[in-house]
Design a protein around this motif. Sequence first.
Motif, PDB file in Angstrom:
ATOM      1  N   LEU A 195       0.829  -1.203   0.000  1.00  0.00           N
ATOM      2  CA  LEU A 195       0.000   0.000   0.000  1.00  0.00           C
ATOM      3  C   LEU A 195       0.868   1.260   0.000  1.00  0.00           C
ATOM      4  O   LEU A 195       0.553   2.255  -0.664  1.00  0.00           O
ATOM      5  N   GLY A 196       1.973   1.199   0.744  1.00  0.00           N
ATOM      6  CA  GLY A 196       2.885   2.345   0.782  1.00  0.00           C
ATOM      7  C   GLY A 196       3.529   2.614  -0.554  1.00  0.00           C
ATOM      8  O   GLY A 196       3.672   3.778  -0.975  1.00  0.00           O
ATOM      9  N   VAL A 197       3.932   1.556  -1.262  1.00  0.00           N
ATOM     10  CA  VAL A 197       4.550   1.710  -2.587  1.00  0.00           C
ATOM     11  C   VAL A 197       3.558   2.316  -3.569  1.00  0.00           C
ATOM     12  O   VAL A 197       3.904   3.193  -4.374  1.00  0.00           O
ATOM     13  N   LEU A 198       2.284   1.849  -3.512  1.00  0.00           N
ATOM     14  CA  LEU A 198       1.252   2.422  -4.380  1.00  0.00           C
ATOM     15  C   LEU A 198       1.073   3.903  -4.098  1.00  0.00           C
ATOM     16  O   LEU A 198       0.921   4.725  -5.017  1.00  0.00           O
ATOM     17  N   GLY A 199       1.123   4.260  -2.804  1.00  0.00           N
ATOM     18  CA  GLY A 199       1.010   5.672  -2.434  1.00  0.00           C
ATOM     19  C   GLY A 199       2.175   6.489  -2.967  1.00  0.00           C
ATOM     20  O   GLY A 199       2.009   7.631  -3.405  1.00  0.00           O
ATOM     21  N   TYR A 200       3.356   5.876  -2.935  1.00  0.00           N
ATOM     22  CA  TYR A 200       4.547   6.564  -3.441  1.00  0.00           C
ATOM     23  C   TYR A 200       4.420   6.850  -4.941  1.00  0.00           C
ATOM     24  O   TYR A 200       4.678   7.964  -5.399  1.00  0.00           O
ATOM     25  N   PHE A 201       4.026   5.826  -5.718  1.00  0.00           N
ATOM     26  CA  PHE A 201       3.895   6.024  -7.156  1.00  0.00           C
ATOM     27  C   PHE A 201       2.833   7.067  -7.470  1.00  0.00           C
ATOM     28  O   PHE A 201       2.974   7.854  -8.409  1.00  0.00           O
ATOM     29  N   ASN A 202       1.787   7.083  -6.691  1.00  0.00           N
ATOM     30  CA  ASN A 202       0.731   8.072  -6.868  1.00  0.00           C
ATOM     31  C   ASN A 202       1.299   9.484  -6.678  1.00  0.00           C
ATOM     32  O   ASN A 202       1.066  10.381  -7.497  1.00  0.00           O
ATOM     33  N   MET A 203       2.046   9.665  -5.598  1.00  0.00           N
ATOM     34  CA  MET A 203       2.593  10.987  -5.285  1.00  0.00           C
ATOM     35  C   MET A 203       3.691  11.391  -6.260  1.00  0.00           C
ATOM     36  O   MET A 203       3.745  12.525  -6.736  1.00  0.00           O
ATOM     37  N   ASP A 204       4.575  10.447  -6.578  1.00  0.00           N
ATOM     38  CA  ASP A 204       5.706  10.765  -7.460  1.00  0.00           C
ATOM     39  C   ASP A 204       5.225  11.110  -8.865  1.00  0.00           C
ATOM     40  O   ASP A 204       5.740  12.042  -9.491  1.00  0.00           O
ATOM     41  N   TYR A 205       4.233  10.378  -9.350  1.00  0.00           N
ATOM     42  CA  TYR A 205       3.670  10.659 -10.675  1.00  0.00           C
ATOM     43  C   TYR A 205       3.101  12.073 -10.712  1.00  0.00           C
ATOM     44  O   TYR A 205       3.341  12.831 -11.662  1.00  0.00           O
ATOM     45  N   THR A 206       2.374  12.427  -9.659  1.00  0.00           N
ATOM     46  CA  THR A 206       1.757  13.755  -9.608  1.00  0.00           C
ATOM     47  C   THR A 206       2.808  14.851  -9.585  1.00  0.00           C
ATOM     48  O   THR A 206       2.704  15.855 -10.300  1.00  0.00           O
ATOM     49  N   LYS A 207       3.841  14.670  -8.766  1.00  0.00           N
ATOM     50  CA  LYS A 207       4.870  15.705  -8.648  1.00  0.00           C
ATOM     51  C   LYS A 207       5.703  15.829  -9.912  1.00  0.00           C
ATOM     52  O   LYS A 207       6.120  16.926 -10.290  1.00  0.00           O
ATOM     53  N   LYS A 208       5.930  14.703 -10.568  1.00  0.00           N
ATOM     54  CA  LYS A 208       6.704  14.741 -11.809  1.00  0.00           C
ATOM     55  C   LYS A 208       5.940  15.513 -12.885  1.00  0.00           C
ATOM     56  O   LYS A 208       6.526  16.325 -13.607  1.00  0.00           O
ATOM     57  N   LYS A 209       4.635  15.249 -12.986  1.00  0.00           N
ATOM     58  CA  LYS A 209       3.815  15.977 -13.956  1.00  0.00           C
ATOM     59  C   LYS A 209       3.743  17.452 -13.590  1.00  0.00           C
ATOM     60  O   LYS A 209       3.761  18.328 -14.462  1.00  0.00           O
ATOM     61  N   ASP A 210       3.670  17.731 -12.276  1.00  0.00           N
ATOM     62  CA  ASP A 210       3.561  19.112 -11.821  1.00  0.00           C
ATOM     63  C   ASP A 210       4.842  19.883 -12.102  1.00  0.00           C
ATOM     64  O   ASP A 210       4.800  21.076 -12.417  1.00  0.00           O
ATOM     65  N   LYS A 211       5.990  19.214 -11.996  1.00  0.00           N
ATOM     66  CA  LYS A 211       7.274  19.873 -12.274  1.00  0.00           C
ATOM     67  C   LYS A 211       7.316  20.362 -13.719  1.00  0.00           C
ATOM     68  O   LYS A 211       7.780  21.474 -14.011  1.00  0.00           O
ATOM     69  N   LYS A 212       6.809  19.549 -14.647  1.00  0.00           N
ATOM     70  CA  LYS A 212       6.783  19.953 -16.052  1.00  0.00           C
ATOM     71  C   LYS A 212       5.903  21.191 -16.240  1.00  0.00           C
ATOM     72  O   LYS A 212       6.230  22.091 -17.017  1.00  0.00           O
ATOM     73  N   THR A 213       4.788  21.219 -15.511  1.00  0.00           N
ATOM     74  CA  THR A 213       3.890  22.373 -15.604  1.00  0.00           C
ATOM     75  C   THR A 213       4.600  23.643 -15.152  1.00  0.00           C
ATOM     76  O   THR A 213       4.536  24.679 -15.812  1.00  0.00           O
ATOM     77  N   TRP A 214       5.289  23.562 -14.019  1.00  0.00           N
ATOM     78  CA  TRP A 214       5.971  24.747 -13.499  1.00  0.00           C
ATOM     79  C   TRP A 214       7.178  25.129 -14.352  1.00  0.00           C
ATOM     80  O   TRP A 214       7.522  26.314 -14.450  1.00  0.00           O
ATOM     81  N   ASP A 215       7.810  24.150 -14.983  1.00  0.00           N
ATOM     82  CA  ASP A 215       8.908  24.466 -15.902  1.00  0.00           C
ATOM     83  C   ASP A 215       8.393  25.263 -17.098  1.00  0.00           C
ATOM     84  O   ASP A 215       9.055  26.188 -17.576  1.00  0.00           O
ATOM     85  N   GLU A 216       7.205  24.886 -17.579  1.00  0.00           N
ATOM     86  CA  GLU A 216       6.604  25.613 -18.697  1.00  0.00           C
ATOM     87  C   GLU A 216       6.331  27.064 -18.326  1.00  0.00           C
ATOM     88  O   GLU A 216       6.351  27.954 -19.180  1.00  0.00           O
ATOM     89  N   LEU A 217       6.076  27.300 -17.040  1.00  0.00           N
ATOM     90  CA  LEU A 217       5.725  28.647 -16.598  1.00  0.00           C
ATOM     91  C   LEU A 217       6.933  29.546 -16.391  1.00  0.00           C
ATOM     92  O   LEU A 217       6.776  30.756 -16.224  1.00  0.00           O
ATOM     93  N   ALA A 218       8.162  28.974 -16.376  1.00  0.00           N
ATOM     94  CA  ALA A 218       9.368  29.763 -16.080  1.00  0.00           C
ATOM     95  C   ALA A 218       9.485  31.020 -16.955  1.00  0.00           C
ATOM     96  O   ALA A 218       9.662  32.120 -16.430  1.00  0.00           O
ATOM     97  N   PRO A 219       9.377  30.895 -18.297  1.00  0.00           N
ATOM     98  CA  PRO A 219       9.487  32.116 -19.106  1.00  0.00           C
ATOM     99  C   PRO A 219       8.322  33.073 -18.887  1.00  0.00           C
ATOM    100  O   PRO A 219       8.469  34.281 -19.052  1.00  0.00           O
ATOM    101  N   TYR A 220       7.168  32.523 -18.495  1.00  0.00           N
ATOM    102  CA  TYR A 220       5.998  33.382 -18.275  1.00  0.00           C
ATOM    103  C   TYR A 220       6.140  34.195 -16.994  1.00  0.00           C
ATOM    104  O   TYR A 220       5.639  35.310 -16.910  1.00  0.00           O
ATOM    105  N   TRP A 221       6.835  33.633 -15.973  1.00  0.00           N
ATOM    106  CA  TRP A 221       7.086  34.424 -14.767  1.00  0.00           C
ATOM    107  C   TRP A 221       7.953  35.628 -15.122  1.00  0.00           C
ATOM    108  O   TRP A 221       7.723  36.752 -14.645  1.00  0.00           O
TER     109      TRP A 221
END
Length: 623
Positions: A195-221
């Motif tokens: 259950l812990g490993v499933l939780g980890y993959f859930n969180m890591d997937y979300t953060k990895k996708k979120d990092k790409k979103t914030w990287d896209e925003l760098a020039p816009y900032w």
Amino acid sequence: MKEKEKKKNGTEAEKEKDPNQKEFSLLSNMVYVLKGTLRFQKLLAFFLVFSVLSRAAATYLPTFALSAVIDQVTRRAEFDDLLKTVLLFFVGMLVTDAVGSFSNAHIWWRYIDARVQFMMLRIRKVLYMDYEHLESAKVMEVCQKAMRATGGNMNGVEGMMHSSQQALQVLVSGLTAIVIVVRLSPWMVVVLLVLGVLGYFNMDYTKKKDKKTWDELAPYWRKSWYMQQTMSNFVYGKDIRLFSMKGWLLGKYASLHNFCHIRFVESKNRWIWCTQRSQMLFLAEEGVVYAYLVYRVLKTGMSIADFTLYLGAVRSFFYVLQQVFNNLSDMKAQSREINDFRSFLEYPERKVLLQDTAHPPLLGQKSYEFKFENVSFRYPESERYALKNLNLTLAAGERLAVVGLNGAGKSTFIKLLCGLYTPTEGRILLNGVDIRCYDKREYYELFSPVFQNVEMFAFPMDENVSMKVAGETDSALAEEYLRAAGLGEKIDSLPKGVKTDLLKIISEDGVELSGGESQKLALARALYKNAPVVVLDEPTSALDALAEYHMYQSFDSMIGQKSAVYISHRLSSTRFCDHVAMFADGELKEYGTHESLLAAGGAYREMFEVQAQYYKEGGAECE
């Protein structure tokens, strides 16, 4: 399939776009931050040890206390024994809490101080990196990402500090929990791990996708910050009002904001789904634990005290597992930001020719001769040469006039001479030695520059001339040069004289200089520095042609035997210079004395005859 291929091509394009983006392992980034933090805060390790131990004790003491009390109540123990047990655990929890609070009180501000020190590394990089990088949008985007790594308590660098501390805490707590839960059932450990490993993959997937979103925003900032500064800076106020630019600027800002808003919504929705998945895993854990413990009570006669102990231990273990995997996910996300930070700090600078180190010290030489040998320069993002195949010598003590229309390559030549740019091809020699062999900060000391765009700083006027702190500023000398540059009446009109603050950013009584006054102050700044080479890059553009002519003559008499380069698209400086270099389309088209170029009858003569009328006073040409 096409979508996957598109994403793959996009990723490859990103890598080709920024080959200097480096990837470091999580362990490498942990060690990097830990070493830096302990270098800035040596006592931090001492407080971390006590914080980790107290946190682990605080996790399990309540569970053991409750189990012990229930056990004694069910066995009908004496009241005194029960009271001693309660007091013992109470004192233990009190001491644990006191030690933890004391340690954390000495940790949090040390983390912030260490983060500020890391921020200083980034700022220092900006101040000392090759000037040409500051004009690159690509490099500034890397800088923006690096800024995010030190932009908050849980971002990048400081976030890694907190996560590393939590990792140590959950490691100690986890080892304790495993010992307890294994006694209950080894299979329970396996289930909770899954259950812990499933939780980890859930969180890591979300953060990895979120990092790409914030990287896209760098020039816009960066763009958004520019728009905010433009709209709120009174320097632009006149143009905004007189040209009715409010709607246009607000529209541009709104389009940037809309793009960012869409990304914010995507990020928020992503985290909502992540939270829902985490709750489902938590409910699964609770269901498994309660079902198994109830079964043990009903079928194997487990005592209520043991039920309480194991329930607390299993919950603590699952909480620790969640913390471990969440912490790992956090650290990976923070590690990606630290990659950006380290990539920026290690952004390649110009190459120093270490093999040519056999040369005299740069400063203190009697004379300085500069020689351009087949020098060409092209901006990194451009395919067109800004300057092409330049061969030119500036002798010691020589006056050189550099002329040409806008975009001819004059400013590029000056930036190459001053060492702000590195030639794309060819080399620049100083007294026969390639200038890349010298320390660039020492090399900068050779020049007293005055650029067309004069930047004022929110400091007193005398410090704006000296470009040094108050204790190192000779106010009398600064005033002497300000008056020599034509600002005597201005100084006399100011209540604090040269001690008057410029700009209204820091001081409400700050003075705003006009364009012409700013350029005169810049001339005083060049005189004050007293470097062996003076460079004037169209510093008098705010003056009329005749005033520029007289200013150049006056300034030329003040610099004595120093070498000087006068650059302008007007020809007011050419008559008293030793040589004239005329640029056009990034190339040196004509070179010689003023008289020889007039006699040649080329483009220089044509330009001079067109402008000659502006250098006449009272009907007579200025001599």
